[in-house]
Design a protein around this motif. Structure first.
Motif, PDB file in Angstrom:
ATOM      1  N   ALA A  54       0.839  -1.193   0.000  1.00 14.19           N
ATOM      2  CA  ALA A  54       0.000   0.000   0.000  1.00 14.19           C
ATOM      3  C   ALA A  54       0.877   1.246   0.000  1.00 14.19           C
ATOM      4  N   SER A  55       2.134   1.054   0.405  1.00  7.10           N
ATOM      5  CA  SER A  55       3.089   2.162   0.365  1.00  7.10           C
ATOM      6  C   SER A  55       4.499   1.588   0.469  1.00  7.10           C
ATOM      7  N   PRO A  56       5.441   1.978  -0.362  1.00  5.02           N
ATOM      8  CA  PRO A  56       5.260   2.774  -1.576  1.00  5.02           C
ATOM      9  C   PRO A  56       4.537   1.976  -2.652  1.00  5.02           C
ATOM     10  N   LEU A  57       3.855   2.703  -3.491  1.00  5.95           N
ATOM     11  CA  LEU A  57       2.934   2.070  -4.432  1.00  5.95           C
ATOM     12  C   LEU A  57       3.636   1.221  -5.486  1.00  5.95           C
ATOM     13  N   GLN A  58       4.903   1.489  -5.721  1.00  2.00           N
ATOM     14  CA  GLN A  58       5.632   0.778  -6.773  1.00  2.00           C
ATOM     15  C   GLN A  58       6.071  -0.628  -6.373  1.00  2.00           C
ATOM     16  N   LEU A  59       5.814  -0.981  -5.150  1.00  2.00           N
ATOM     17  CA  LEU A  59       6.424  -2.177  -4.579  1.00  2.00           C
ATOM     18  C   LEU A  59       5.495  -3.397  -4.633  1.00  2.00           C
ATOM     19  N   VAL A  60       6.053  -4.501  -5.092  1.00  2.00           N
ATOM     20  CA  VAL A  60       5.315  -5.773  -5.121  1.00  2.00           C
ATOM     21  C   VAL A  60       6.175  -6.816  -4.421  1.00  2.00           C
ATOM     22  N   ILE A  61       5.581  -7.541  -3.506  1.00  4.98           N
ATOM     23  CA  ILE A  61       6.367  -8.543  -2.787  1.00  4.98           C
ATOM     24  C   ILE A  61       5.663  -9.886  -2.841  1.00  4.98           C
ATOM     25  N   SER A  62       6.464 -10.917  -2.893  1.00  2.00           N
ATOM     26  CA  SER A  62       5.888 -12.256  -2.884  1.00  2.00           C
ATOM     27  C   SER A  62       6.849 -13.200  -2.193  1.00  2.00           C
ATOM     28  N   GLN A  63       6.309 -14.318  -1.792  1.00  4.97           N
ATOM     29  CA  GLN A  63       7.101 -15.288  -1.070  1.00  4.97           C
ATOM     30  C   GLN A  63       6.699 -16.686  -1.534  1.00  4.97           C
ATOM     31  N   LEU A  64       7.669 -17.550  -1.610  1.00  3.44           N
ATOM     32  CA  LEU A  64       7.397 -18.934  -2.015  1.00  3.44           C
ATOM     33  C   LEU A  64       8.089 -19.864  -1.033  1.00  3.44           C
ATOM     34  N   GLU A  65       7.354 -20.877  -0.585  1.00  2.06           N
ATOM     35  CA  GLU A  65       7.932 -21.893   0.296  1.00  2.06           C
ATOM     36  C   GLU A  65       7.628 -23.262  -0.277  1.00  2.06           C
ATOM     37  N   ILE A  66       8.635 -24.073  -0.364  1.00  2.00           N
ATOM     38  CA  ILE A  66       8.430 -25.437  -0.871  1.00  2.00           C
ATOM     39  C   ILE A  66       9.076 -26.427   0.092  1.00  2.00           C
ATOM     40  N   THR A  67       8.293 -27.413   0.488  1.00  2.00           N
ATOM     41  CA  THR A  67       8.792 -28.464   1.372  1.00  2.00           C
ATOM     42  C   THR A  67       8.496 -29.831   0.755  1.00  2.00           C
ATOM     43  N   PRO A  68       9.527 -30.582   0.398  1.00  2.00           N
ATOM     44  CA  PRO A  68       9.266 -31.945  -0.064  1.00  2.00           C
ATOM     45  C   PRO A  68       8.884 -32.805   1.136  1.00  2.00           C
ATOM     46  N   LEU A  69       7.804 -33.533   1.020  1.00  2.00           N
ATOM     47  CA  LEU A  69       7.292 -34.261   2.181  1.00  2.00           C
ATOM     48  C   LEU A  69       7.739 -35.725   2.221  1.00  2.00           C
ATOM     49  N   ASP A  70       8.214 -36.227   1.083  1.00  2.00           N
ATOM     50  CA  ASP A  70       8.518 -37.661   1.048  1.00  2.00           C
ATOM     51  C   ASP A  70       9.958 -37.988   0.699  1.00  2.00           C
ATOM     52  N   ILE A  71      10.494 -37.232  -0.245  1.00  2.00           N
ATOM     53  CA  ILE A  71      11.826 -37.575  -0.774  1.00  2.00           C
ATOM     54  C   ILE A  71      12.628 -36.294  -0.955  1.00  2.00           C
ATOM     55  N   PRO A  72      13.939 -36.402  -1.031  1.00  2.00           N
ATOM     56  CA  PRO A  72      14.741 -35.209  -1.332  1.00  2.00           C
ATOM     57  C   PRO A  72      14.319 -34.655  -2.691  1.00  2.00           C
ATOM     58  N   CYS A  73      14.638 -33.403  -2.918  1.00  2.00           N
ATOM     59  CA  CYS A  73      14.130 -32.755  -4.115  1.00  2.00           C
ATOM     60  C   CYS A  73      15.200 -31.910  -4.771  1.00  2.00           C
ATOM     61  N   HIS A  74      15.342 -32.104  -6.060  1.00  2.00           N
ATOM     62  CA  HIS A  74      16.125 -31.167  -6.863  1.00  2.00           C
ATOM     63  C   HIS A  74      15.133 -30.141  -7.397  1.00  2.00           C
ATOM     64  N   LEU A  75      15.243 -28.952  -6.850  1.00  2.00           N
ATOM     65  CA  LEU A  75      14.277 -27.889  -7.134  1.00  2.00           C
ATOM     66  C   LEU A  75      14.890 -26.883  -8.096  1.00  2.00           C
ATOM     67  N   GLN A  76      14.183 -26.605  -9.177  1.00  2.00           N
ATOM     68  CA  GLN A  76      14.641 -25.578 -10.109  1.00  2.00           C
ATOM     69  C   GLN A  76      13.526 -24.566 -10.288  1.00  2.00           C
ATOM     70  N   ILE A  77      13.872 -23.316 -10.123  1.00  2.00           N
ATOM     71  CA  ILE A  77      12.885 -22.245 -10.273  1.00  2.00           C
ATOM     72  C   ILE A  77      13.414 -21.256 -11.294  1.00  2.00           C
ATOM     73  N   MET A  78      12.560 -20.873 -12.218  1.00  2.00           N
ATOM     74  CA  MET A  78      12.919 -19.804 -13.145  1.00  2.00           C
ATOM     75  C   MET A  78      11.906 -18.695 -12.976  1.00  2.00           C
ATOM     76  N   THR A  79      12.384 -17.534 -12.678  1.00  2.00           N
ATOM     77  CA  THR A  79      11.480 -16.381 -12.553  1.00  2.00           C
ATOM     78  C   THR A  79      12.259 -15.130 -12.912  1.00  2.00           C
ATOM     79  N   GLY A  80      11.550 -14.085 -13.241  1.00  2.00           N
ATOM     80  CA  GLY A  80      12.243 -12.855 -13.617  1.00  2.00           C
ATOM     81  C   GLY A  80      11.249 -11.851 -14.149  1.00  2.00           C
ATOM     82  N   ILE A  81      11.563 -11.290 -15.291  1.00  2.00           N
ATOM     83  CA  ILE A  81      10.725 -10.257 -15.908  1.00  2.00           C
ATOM     84  C   ILE A  81      10.468 -10.705 -17.340  1.00  2.00           C
ATOM     85  N   ASP A  82       9.201 -10.984 -17.618  1.00  2.00           N
ATOM     86  CA  ASP A  82       8.857 -11.606 -18.899  1.00  2.00           C
ATOM     87  C   ASP A  82       8.103 -10.607 -19.773  1.00  2.00           C
ATOM     88  N   ALA A  83       8.796 -10.088 -20.760  1.00  2.00           N
ATOM     89  CA  ALA A  83       8.197  -9.058 -21.618  1.00  2.00           C
ATOM     90  C   ALA A  83       7.588  -9.635 -22.892  1.00  2.00           C
TER      91      ALA A  83
END
Lengths: 751, 751
Positions: A128-157
């Motif tokens: 709500a202030s400053p107006l230009q700001l966007v925030i997000s959060q991600l949580e990942i928990t593997p419940l059964d086995i180990p995990c090779h986690l790959q995330i791709m994120t950025g700015i997609d024009a």
């Protein structure tokens, strides 16, 4: 005040992707982001929009709110499986929008087709202030086995407005191996948008960067043990050349520095600050109910949540788009919706915003005067649709008729002139609720005078009286008619109020005074007929009627146009939306109860309610007579976005209809009215509502009302004695009071 | 001739979507369509491209092959469930490309998450004639329960080139309640594309139409009993303003009429006609193997399938894009790939196509001369990259370095000049294989003269000899060097051949003759050193070497640029691709076996093979010495597209590398050579190959060769005695013959 509730999506259904993307969209009036999921779905339309950032892709197109490069998308791969809720098994799923603070939360357990289960939580919020700001959060928990986690994120024009591209990618950068920045200019080189993003990652997490095909991406690679949680935050700064203090030379650097500063504050500081802003908002605005039907409270909270998000309170250069900042419907254009359906809410909760919305019109008087001039009139003819420039943005032609190849001329820009009077009406209302002389002396009077001058030039002398010919009233299923009752009465009001305020502020000139008085005396105001029904226009009563029940059953879909051409509809007694009923709502003191009842009885059965602006206004008029019917209509109005239709809101929420949910509660069930300068209330609560509570800002004083069927409690602090009319009877109070009224609703006494 | 085989995808894996979309793409040289599935997937890049239809989105962009509105997509809903292979269960799945006729077939059984199983078969084909025609068929059979089937398909103009939009939608129409038509113009208004589609449906199937947000759609609604099959065909006509006889006034109507005519012919007539064209093609072109390794035959069939699809044989205004018509890599631009890697195949199978490819260059001589002039040279400097106009299309700057914000200047346009000699080389080759005097007298000699004139002006006199300074050879990891061996030898050949043909056709002028002779006598041609190694350029031997094994292990990925800057790579003995080896391939008679062996031994270990143009050329040189190594290299070259990397071909197949698969078989293992004017063969089959059979069109005569290690059988009909050199020894034959050779490979006798 209790907290506003949540809007919850209990399961994942691809048919509802875009409905919920609109309903759960986040916004702060500056920036809006659709509630798309992190992962892509083929039919999911992502969207991020900045108020005022419009562009015309080609000369043949029209200006539209630009769908900006995406920052929400995340490609998540879990042990080589691309995360998608279409694949594997959804073990648990819950998504909710917390309306108290705008947080969007998704909490799910997903079982991969390869077998392992993963607990995935994502949160997102626009500050709500400053107006230009966007925030997000991600949580990942593997419940059964180990995990090779790959995330791709950025700015997609690669984002477009349904295939139309408005932006050139001028630069993509990665600073200090962690800050991504994309700079974009509209292809006409008029506006710049800079998006800067940062991912806060656990120590020792590797990532790399790529820029290709308009995608600037961070690639994150993590090895996770079972039951260990990976958490990342993404903090983005979205800014444009419309920002205060914009400098082309330093803009990108400024944006980067702003983001770095926010990153230092950290996620929880940002959310706490934002929550504080929201809390203040709800204190000033929230309408609370004790109702048998919990969905009524939810509809009101939902409406007010979006009323905050859609409104560019930061800038008088912008106004409110027809879908807010939640989608591309109506190209993000501004209609009469703002003044008639949305402004009253702001006026009575945060009057400064109402002032800004009127300033938006005032600042574009030049374009309105030019439009009047081009059309052979004087004064100000405001555009039927406007965007950033204040020019007329209504497309000249409707979409092509795919069977005939013909394009029908869109008549609204050349004939739907009531918007001029609607702006004048809102100007008067603003004054009545604020007594803001500073505004009225300059902007207000000028707006009233220029709009009045338009009507003086717009009227035609016919057989010794002034008539207003060839218009479209609010009911757009009836085009090019003469003496639309709504238009004529509103034009009369416009000129009358202009005269009064010009006199009040000593700005009258004789020529205007003479012409205005002549107009007021000789303007034809359609009178009720023998059955007390006001003719919608000169020819309306002479047209045939048909059975509308099957179209009313599919209201909102314009299904009648599948069976009849627009020209045929035009020649029948068929209303898209409230027209005379709208007039009864805006100028109630001109018509007695008998006339209101007769017109409701006549027009409602002839109205399909194909416009989202219709139902709630009908509810307001019905509330004065038939409480149960009013409540039914009101509940239906609340379902325009919240109802079960999976595609009703694909292109964005219905901004005006959300304003009308508030109008329905206050102008309908609380019997609020103030246009004549006095604060009126006249509670007529539906039996399902035991209590209705709301704040009102009245002439700078913050009041709180608690209404039951027979009692009105007024809280707050005010300095001057306050006069309130309850069911028409004046009560002057100097301190918090409870006013009871007797059963026949006519005599009240203060307690 | 046996039939070419199929390329099969045995399972559905979203990681491989775009690889198979490229590998299984359909094309007829006029139009190419990626093998996207009917249903959407988020990472699936649809693509349809018309040869020659390029556009520059903005002044800052470069011309690219336009990704046209989609006609393949179908949204299929089965009892309310949106069909997607990510959801539910894939019970059976097989997709295959029939290379014999270009039919793409998918046959699957899918179990909906709601429970029912559905047998779904789809077929698709681009007609070999007429080229504008695309046909597809869909069959759906519910196996367990009745089905409410909804299909939405049409013409979807929301397609972009990764977010860049090139087309305005100028009109969308539905004719006679069945023919859909979308008309589009490039935003610069230079080209028009009209797409017309028709869905053939069972009687009594309802459908409706919509046009919104650049999508013109037909909505089909069917109720199906269990075990009943729904079948529909979709027939589309895709045409552009580049078509012969284009008239802006009648184009849309013409397209509609063409489609109606095809609809009357019907699906099976169209496919039968198309199959006939393909059969003729394979008879003229197919290379057949008896090999222990079936993938060798498949690689050759795959290469020849795409060589047909990528080549705009219908028009000399277009040439072959680096990815054919299968994707957007290299923006659809034309490189030296055409003349050196692709033209020989056409020359020896359908020489008219080779002529057209040279005509493409001839018709753009003016732009090449202008480029030479702008750069301070004479003659013709052909663009490193070209598209439709014949202008230089190489981007001036490479993509931005996201870390530094700097853009490196792309040097190819200003220094990779060997393309001039490559075009001259192909011109001579064309003459040698055809003795087409008509072409040579006019276009051929002009091309040779203008290219030679370029080299005369390009050389610099240094210490009494001509040198060619500041060039880039084929190896693009070594930029701005002097006297690149490949370039100097090829320039010498260019001038030498120009002189010879100008003399032959009496087109010589004295000034040119004097200058050319001086150039030929005094041009520096780098000689092999004491170890028989030819220096790639003046400075190459002085540069340090590093261990390249880890980069060679990831060849094709340019992984070295993650560790070293381009400037650093430039200063080491690191080759991206064949350079001196390329020279040995093109002018083999200039270098003896010892030199070839020494250069292979020196350069191959220093070559990462990051270019797809490298491996097969190495195989050709290796085949002259080490059969086993040659076969290994050849098999690796065959995997550039067909290998296991899921993303190697996302942006399209590697056109030149497919040409090189054919080159490797014929120039390598068959020992084919003809550049000097005589037809040479010298079989050196890998031990895995028992027999190699191929047709050759030699000077208008259609020959068929059957090669074993020790025998060459020549079939066909020819009028004049035919002289063929086998392992250097001339054999003149007048009728089909078998030539045996003895074990030492030096003496042969005719049987």
């Amino acid at each position: 005040m209790s907290h506003p509730g949540t809007l919850t999506e209990h399961g994942f259904d691809p048919h509802f992707l875009n409905k919920y993307a609109s309903l759960m969209a986040g916004g702060n009036g500056y920036l809006g982001i659709r509630a798309s999921h992190e992962e892509d779905y083929t039919e999911q339309v992502r969207g991020m929009y900045l108020a005022g950032i419009y562009h015309r892709a080609t000369a043949d197109d029209i200006n539209e709110l630009i769908n900006l490069p995406d920052i929400i998308g995340m490609r998540i791969e879990l042990n080589g499986e691309i995360f998608s809720l279409l694949a594997g098994t959804i073990v648990e799923y819950r998504r909710e929008l917390k309306m108290k603070n705008g947080e969007l939360l998704r909490d799910l357990v997903w079982q991969s087709p390869l077998g392992g289960r993963y607990h995935i939580i994502s949160r997102r919020q626009m500050a709500a202030s400053p107006l230009q700001l966007v925030i997000s959060q991600l949580e990942i928990t593997p419940l059964d086995i180990p995990c090779h986690l790959q995330i791709m994120t950025g700015i997609d024009a690669t984002q477009t407005n349904f295939g139309r591209q408005h932006l050139n990618e001028t630069e993509v950068r990665v600073f200090e191996q962690q800050y991504l920045q994309g700079s974009y200019r509209t292809t006409d080189n008029q506006q710049e948008v800079v998006i800067t993003s940062y991912c806060q990652l656990p120590d020792n997490v590797r990532s790399s960067f790529s820029a290709k095909n308009r995608r600037l991406m961070q690639h994150i690679d993590v090895s996770l043990e079972s039951h260990h949680t990976f958490q990342m935050s993404k903090i983005s700064w979205v800014a444009s050349s419309l920002d205060n203090g914009y400098s082309a030379e330093t803009f990108a650097t400024d944006c980067l520095n702003h983001l770095k500063q926010q990153v230092q504050h950290g996620y929880s500081t940002i959310t706490a600050r934002s929550e504080q802003c929201w809390q203040t908002y709800w204190q000033k605005a929230r309408v609370e109910l004790d109702s048998d039907q919990p969905q009524d409270q939810q509809a009101l909270d939902f409406a007010l949540y979006h009323l905050a998000g859609m409104t560019p309170a930061h800038s008088e250069l912008c106004s409110i788009a027809a879908k807010g900042l939640t989608g591309e419907g109506y190209k993000g254009h501004v209609f009469w919706d703002t003044e008639i359906f949305l402004l009253p809410f702001h006026l009575l909760t945060q009057p400064k915003i109402a002032r800004q919305l009127l300033r938006y019109r005032y600042l574009h008087l030049q374009q309105a005067e030019e439009k009047a001039h081009r059309n052979g009139y004087r004064g100000a003819l405001f555009p039927w649709e406007s965007a950033f420039s204040g020019e007329e943005e209504t497309p000249e032609f409707a979409a092509i008729n795919i069977r005939t190849g013909l394009r029908q001329r869109v008549a609204s820009a050349i004939a739907e002139h009531h918007i001029v009077a609607d702006i004048a009406y809102a100007t008067v209302g603003y004054y009545q609720a604020t007594h803001d002389h500073d505004f009225m002396r300059q902007e207000g009077v000028t707006l009233l005078q220029k709009t009045a001058e338009f009507w003086l030039s717009r009227a035609t002398e016919v057989n010794g009286r002034w008539e207003i010919l060839n218009v479209i009233g609010p009911d757009e299923y009836t085009e090019h008619i003469n003496n639309n009752a709504y238009t004529n009465y509103m034009a009369h009001y416009n000129v009358q109020q202009a005269l009064a305020f010009m006199q009040q502020y000593g700005k009258i000139d004789t020529a205007f005074e003479i012409q205005a008085n002549d107009f007021l005396h000789r303007l034809y105001l359609p009178e009720p007929d023998d059955h007390h029904v006001i003719p919608q226009d000169d020819s309306f009563f002479s047209k045939p009627t048909i059975d509308l029940s099957r179209y009313k059953a599919h209201q909102g879909s314009q299904s009648i146009l599948l069976d009849y051409s627009r020209a045929e509809v035009n020649e029948m007694q068929i209303l898209k939306q409230a027209d005379v009923i709208m007039l009864l709502h805006l100028l109630p003191e001109l018509f007695d109860a008998q006339i209101k009842a007769a017109n409701f009885a006549y027009y409602e059965p002839r109205t399909i309610h194909d416009s989202s602006l219709s139902k709630a206004i009908h509810a307001i008029i019905a509330s004065q007579q038939q409480s149960e019917l009013a409540y039914q209509l009101y509940q239906q109005a609340c379902l325009i976005d919240l109802g079960p239709d999976p595609h009703s809101s694909d292109e964005g929420i219905h901004a005006a209809s959300l304003g009308a949910i508030w109008l329905g509660a206050l102008f309908g069930f609380a019997g609020l009215h103030y246009q004549q300068g006095e604060l009126h209330l006249n509670p007529r609560l539906p039996i399902q509502w035991q209590q209705l509570r709301f704040p009102l800002n009245w002439r700078g004083q913050q009041l709180f009302f608690t209404l039951t069927q027979n009692q009105i409690q007024i809280d707050g602090v005010w300095s001057e004695p306050l006069t309130i009319y309850i069911a028409g009877q004046a009560h002057t109070i100097t301190q918090p009071s409870t006013i009871n009224r007797n059963e026949n609703n006519e005599n009240c006494y203060c307690a």
